[in-house]
Write an enzyme that holds these catalytic residues in place. Sequence first.
Site, PDB file in Angstrom:
ATOM      1  CE  LYS A 107      -4.539   0.624   0.263  1.00 55.99           C
ATOM      2  NZ  LYS A 107      -5.504  -0.266  -0.390  1.00 55.99           N
ATOM      3  N   GLY A 219     -21.060   6.635   2.509  1.00 53.16           N
ATOM      4  CA  GLY A 219     -20.167   7.048   1.427  1.00 53.16           C
ATOM      5  C   GLY A 219     -20.931   7.113   0.114  1.00 53.16           C
ATOM      6  N   GLY A 221     -18.836   7.497  -2.971  1.00 58.46           N
ATOM      7  CA  GLY A 221     -17.738   7.565  -3.933  1.00 58.46           C
ATOM      8  C   GLY A 221     -17.817   6.383  -4.883  1.00 58.46           C
ATOM      9  CG  ASN A 222     -15.015   3.439  -7.660  1.00 66.33           C
ATOM     10  OD1 ASN A 222     -14.823   2.341  -7.155  1.00 66.33           O
ATOM     11  ND2 ASN A 222     -15.146   3.599  -8.953  1.00 66.33           N
TER      12      ASN A 222
END
Length: 428
Positions: A107, A219, A221-222
């Site tokens: 990451k 959320g 988002g994507n």
Amino acid sequence: MSTESFNPYRMAQEQFDAVANQLGLDEATRDLLRVPDREMHFNIPIRMDDGSYKVFRGFRIQHNTARGPGKGGVRFHPQETVDTVRALSMWMTWKTAVVDIPLGGAKGGVICDPHNLSPREQEALCRGWVRQLIDAIGPDRDVPAPDVMTSSQHMLWMLDEYEHLTGRKAPGFITGKPVGMGGSLGRTEATGYGVIYTVREALSELGLRMEEATASVQGFGNVAQYAIDLFHSYGGKVLCVSSWDQTAQEAFAFFRKDGVDLKQLRSMTNSYGEINRDKAAEAGYTVLPGDAWIEQEVDVLIPAAMENQINRDTVKGIKGSVKIIAEGANGPTTPPADAVIREKKIWLVPDFLANAGGVTCSYFEQVQSNMNYFWTRDEVISKLDTQMTDAYFSVSQMAHRRNIPMRDAAYMIAIARVAEACKMRGWV
Ligand code: NAD
């Protein structure tokens, strides 16, 4: 929001220790898998648009590569910490193992707020990140991807810098590229769709019908948007979503009893997944405090925003109607909240299984990039469904067989696979 002091790395290590005990792992294997193999921390100096210079802090952490090259996203976030990146790199190792793809875990991140950076400054940051890591990354070493607040454009700048520095074309170096520039069809929707494949199978195992199911999502988002898209196309109804409001510096939830209108909400959402509060209210949504998403009378909860969102405080708000939690986000549930969820017998599909659709499709993208031959969207989506459904069932069968929660079963499968790979290589 909770005041609980939270360290995702400590949480990832606690989860690992518990499973290592259950698996009876030897000490050397524990020492190897409990901490990342390799960490890179570095400065990225940037010339800003006003002519001044600013230095940003970047990271790449490779947790384990016994099963294949490192794989994991790059996050741009103002509150990024090394411990968050460490935890996420470890979760990537378990994630690639649980869906059984030949990759390891890594990451990366940069402490920055892209809201306050021009496109040119963001490009310079991407190129600087690659320059600092050129000896440690590559298609057969460690393959980055987009994550929170990074996009296909950021990936293409990173690829371009990598190809400049190495003097060759290497589209398999990075995933999440734009379609037509080495990207895979289906990648954008893969994580959200993957979450819903697991929800579909979980509902069916619990004897519930998708067409009658309701959900609430944190959320927008994507991950959240494509999860809602597929949930709706299977006939389910999402009643509530929440998102961050940058101006107010707090989150809000948006409720509509007949179900949210995805297309309409998207039209009032910026590129960071922030829903415009005034426009949503005008369109008939009830605007509620941020934590209200978790307090809905629904069958399914999908946290798809940030880590540490279902915690000692917010878990109390979960209603008796909730039967499934599918963790779209990474690390959304803290261990104390997890214990409460287990007591309530809610069927929780853990993050590194539920949101593995993204990395699975990234793997497909890398395979296609390396072959320089690209599949149709239908081929990608159907391979994704097969891989996710197989992974779901291998975990749920283990959970049923041993009468343990899905999180424990997923960890046992993943950690056993990685430990076995380390052993076969003669590392421990
Ligand atoms: P994104 O940046 O596209 O969207 C994040 C969303 O969360 C935005 O709508 C934002 O407004 C909202 N948000 C932020 N803080 C919030 C808060 N406190 N309360 C409510 N909403 C809040 O990010 P994404 O790509 O959708 O990723 C979401 C999560 O899923 C992250 O944990 C990420 O690590 C994880 N994830 C993403 C992918 C992927 O392919 N995108 C893959 C695996 C895991």
